[in-house]
Motif scaffolding. Structure first.
Motif, mmCIF file in Angstrom:
data_model
loop_
_atom_site.group_PDB
_atom_site.id
_atom_site.type_symbol
_atom_site.label_atom_id
_atom_site.label_comp_id
_atom_site.label_asym_id
_atom_site.label_seq_id
_atom_site.Cartn_x
_atom_site.Cartn_y
_atom_site.Cartn_z
ATOM 1 N N PHE A 1 -16.501 -16.020 -33.336
ATOM 2 C CA PHE A 1 -17.900 -15.700 -33.105
ATOM 3 C C PHE A 1 -18.551 -16.977 -32.601
ATOM 4 O O PHE A 1 -18.633 -17.966 -33.328
ATOM 5 N N ILE A 2 -18.969 -16.967 -31.342
ATOM 6 C CA ILE A 2 -19.555 -18.155 -30.720
ATOM 7 C C ILE A 2 -21.040 -17.909 -30.530
ATOM 8 O O ILE A 2 -21.436 -16.891 -29.963
ATOM 9 N N PHE A 3 -21.859 -18.833 -31.013
ATOM 10 C CA PHE A 3 -23.288 -18.687 -30.791
ATOM 11 C C PHE A 3 -23.894 -20.015 -30.376
ATOM 12 O O PHE A 3 -23.462 -21.076 -30.781
ATOM 13 N N ASN A 4 -24.867 -19.930 -29.506
ATOM 14 C CA ASN A 4 -25.603 -21.098 -29.044
ATOM 15 C C ASN A 4 -27.056 -20.867 -29.416
ATOM 16 O O ASN A 4 -27.827 -20.329 -28.643
ATOM 17 N N TYR A 5 -27.384 -21.235 -30.626
ATOM 18 C CA TYR A 5 -28.684 -20.918 -31.203
ATOM 19 C C TYR A 5 -29.807 -21.690 -30.523
ATOM 20 O O TYR A 5 -30.845 -21.162 -30.221
ATOM 21 N N ASP A 6 -29.599 -22.971 -30.335
ATOM 22 C CA ASP A 6 -30.535 -23.776 -29.552
ATOM 23 C C ASP A 6 -29.813 -25.038 -29.093
ATOM 24 O O ASP A 6 -28.670 -25.272 -29.450
ATOM 25 N N SER A 7 -30.481 -25.827 -28.274
ATOM 26 C CA SER A 7 -29.826 -27.000 -27.712
ATOM 27 C C SER A 7 -30.445 -28.298 -28.220
ATOM 28 O O SER A 7 -30.452 -29.307 -27.527
ATOM 29 N N VAL A 8 -30.930 -28.282 -29.437
ATOM 30 C CA VAL A 8 -31.522 -29.471 -30.027
ATOM 31 C C VAL A 8 -30.429 -30.521 -30.255
ATOM 32 O O VAL A 8 -29.285 -30.194 -30.561
ATOM 33 N N CYS A 9 -30.786 -31.781 -30.060
ATOM 34 C CA CYS A 9 -29.806 -32.857 -30.232
ATOM 35 C C CYS A 9 -30.460 -34.070 -30.878
ATOM 36 O O CYS A 9 -31.662 -34.284 -30.750
ATOM 37 N N ASN A 10 -29.644 -34.860 -31.553
ATOM 38 C CA ASN A 10 -30.136 -36.055 -32.225
ATOM 39 C C ASN A 10 -30.078 -37.301 -31.354
ATOM 40 O O ASN A 10 -30.558 -38.359 -31.739
ATOM 41 N N VAL A 11 -29.462 -37.206 -30.177
ATOM 42 C CA VAL A 11 -29.361 -38.345 -29.251
ATOM 43 C C VAL A 11 -29.709 -37.878 -27.842
ATOM 44 O O VAL A 11 -29.848 -36.681 -27.589
ATOM 45 N N VAL B 1 -16.611 -38.893 -27.837
ATOM 46 C CA VAL B 1 -16.672 -40.348 -27.984
ATOM 47 C C VAL B 1 -16.895 -40.900 -26.586
ATOM 48 O O VAL B 1 -15.991 -40.874 -25.761
ATOM 49 N N HIS B 2 -18.083 -41.380 -26.311
ATOM 50 C CA HIS B 2 -18.429 -41.771 -24.945
ATOM 51 C C HIS B 2 -18.095 -43.215 -24.610
ATOM 52 O O HIS B 2 -18.211 -43.620 -23.456
ATOM 53 N N ALA B 3 -17.721 -43.986 -25.602
ATOM 54 C CA ALA B 3 -17.425 -45.401 -25.362
ATOM 55 C C ALA B 3 -16.562 -45.927 -26.493
ATOM 56 O O ALA B 3 -16.546 -45.370 -27.584
ATOM 57 N N THR B 4 -15.859 -46.997 -26.212
ATOM 58 C CA THR B 4 -15.034 -47.613 -27.255
ATOM 59 C C THR B 4 -15.606 -48.949 -27.702
ATOM 60 O O THR B 4 -15.034 -49.597 -28.566
ATOM 61 N N THR B 5 -16.742 -49.346 -27.120
ATOM 62 C CA THR B 5 -17.415 -50.562 -27.556
ATOM 63 C C THR B 5 -18.884 -50.240 -27.841
ATOM 64 O O THR B 5 -19.463 -49.329 -27.232
ATOM 65 N N LYS B 6 -19.446 -50.989 -28.736
ATOM 66 C CA LYS B 6 -20.849 -50.787 -29.100
ATOM 67 C C LYS B 6 -21.768 -51.013 -27.897
ATOM 68 O O LYS B 6 -22.724 -50.264 -27.677
ATOM 69 N N LYS B 7 -21.462 -52.023 -27.113
ATOM 70 C CA LYS B 7 -22.290 -52.367 -25.955
ATOM 71 C C LYS B 7 -22.359 -51.196 -24.959
ATOM 72 O O LYS B 7 -23.440 -50.819 -24.504
ATOM 73 N N THR B 8 -21.227 -50.632 -24.634
ATOM 74 C CA THR B 8 -21.205 -49.508 -23.696
ATOM 75 C C THR B 8 -21.851 -48.272 -24.317
ATOM 76 O O THR B 8 -22.612 -47.558 -23.659
ATOM 77 N N TYR B 9 -21.575 -48.038 -25.577
ATOM 78 C CA TYR B 9 -22.153 -46.881 -26.273
ATOM 79 C C TYR B 9 -23.677 -46.923 -26.199
ATOM 80 O O TYR B 9 -24.322 -45.900 -25.942
ATOM 81 N N GLN B 10 -24.266 -48.088 -26.410
ATOM 82 C CA GLN B 10 -25.725 -48.213 -26.372
ATOM 83 C C GLN B 10 -26.293 -47.917 -24.987
ATOM 84 O O GLN B 10 -27.419 -47.439 -24.876
ATOM 85 N N LYS B 11 -25.515 -48.161 -23.946
ATOM 86 C CA LYS B 11 -25.960 -47.827 -22.589
ATOM 87 C C LYS B 11 -25.948 -46.321 -22.349
ATOM 88 O O LYS B 11 -26.744 -45.800 -21.579
ATOM 89 N N LEU B 12 -25.029 -45.642 -22.987
ATOM 90 C CA LEU B 12 -24.798 -44.230 -22.703
ATOM 91 C C LEU B 12 -25.513 -43.274 -23.651
ATOM 92 O O LEU B 12 -25.798 -42.137 -23.282
ATOM 93 N N VAL B 13 -25.774 -43.715 -24.883
ATOM 94 C CA VAL B 13 -26.265 -42.806 -25.915
ATOM 95 C C VAL B 13 -27.547 -43.371 -26.538
ATOM 96 O O VAL B 13 -27.506 -44.170 -27.457
ATOM 97 N N GLU B 14 -28.667 -42.916 -26.017
ATOM 98 C CA GLU B 14 -29.952 -43.335 -26.560
ATOM 99 C C GLU B 14 -30.149 -42.689 -27.930
ATOM 100 O O GLU B 14 -29.849 -41.506 -28.117
#
Length: 185
Positions: A5-15, A112-125
């Motif tokens: 059973f697949i549902f997409n209730y809303d598209s709220v995100c924390n980042v 997982v969008h990055a393997t370093t903190k520096k890159t992660y901060q660029k990609l994930v606000e």
């Protein structure tokens, strides 16, 4: 017989990731009809379901509406398992226990969008790389104990992280003690 059973209730995100910052948002959607009729609708929709896949876009465990629905499903259908895709920031013991799904996850996929903190901060606000690593360690323990039978990490390659993609993904997996396997082509 419905197994998923697949549902997409809303598209709220924390980042806000650079990949989907225009599609994910803070929730202002209203679900009165569904929530008012939830019991009868769930009975009908989940009668034969074995696995529930909450929210394909956004962060399912961050959405208040989706969390309410997961709690209701878990209460009404105690044998249901979950297949969850997440950015990893909400997958911790406190949230899984609070929802009653710690032992009900069939599959977990972490982006997982990055393997370093520096890159992660660029990609994930609004993201926190240290929390991601902490949660990946927790998930790794559940996976090794067999509590989570299927676990994978996805890596979206882009101009900021392409140098980290192939050689470094195993390094983050080693940091959290995950075994890397490749599907034969």
């Amino acid at each position: 017989m419905t197994e998923y059973f697949i549902f997409n209730y809303d598209s709220v995100c924390n980042v806000r990731c650079i990949f989907c910052k225009d599609t994910c948002k803070k929730s202002n959607q209203r679900f009165e009809y569904f929530e008012e009729n939830m019991d009868s609708l769930l009975d009908e929709m989940l009668e034969n379901a074995k696995i529930v896949v909450p929210s394909i876009s956004g962060e399912s465990l961050f959405s208040p509406a989706t969390v309410r629905l997961i709690k209701k499903i878990t209460q009404k259908f105690p044998n249901i398992k979950y297949s969850i895709t997440s950015n990893g920031l909400t997958i911790n013991e406190e949230n899984l226990v609070k929802l009653g799904i710690k032992d009900k996850i069939y599959q977990l996929c972490i982006s997982v969008h990055a393997t370093t903190k520096k890159t992660y901060q660029k990609l994930v606000e609004y993201g926190d790389f240290d929390i991601l690593i902490k949660n990946l360690n927790y998930i790794s323990e559940l996976y090794k104990k067999g509590v989570i039978p299927h676990f994978q990490m996805n890596f979206v390659i882009n101009a900021y992280n392409y140098k980290e993609s192939n050689p470094s993904l195993p390094s983050i997996a080693l940091r959290v003690k995950i075994i890397i396997t490749q599907n034969p082509s």
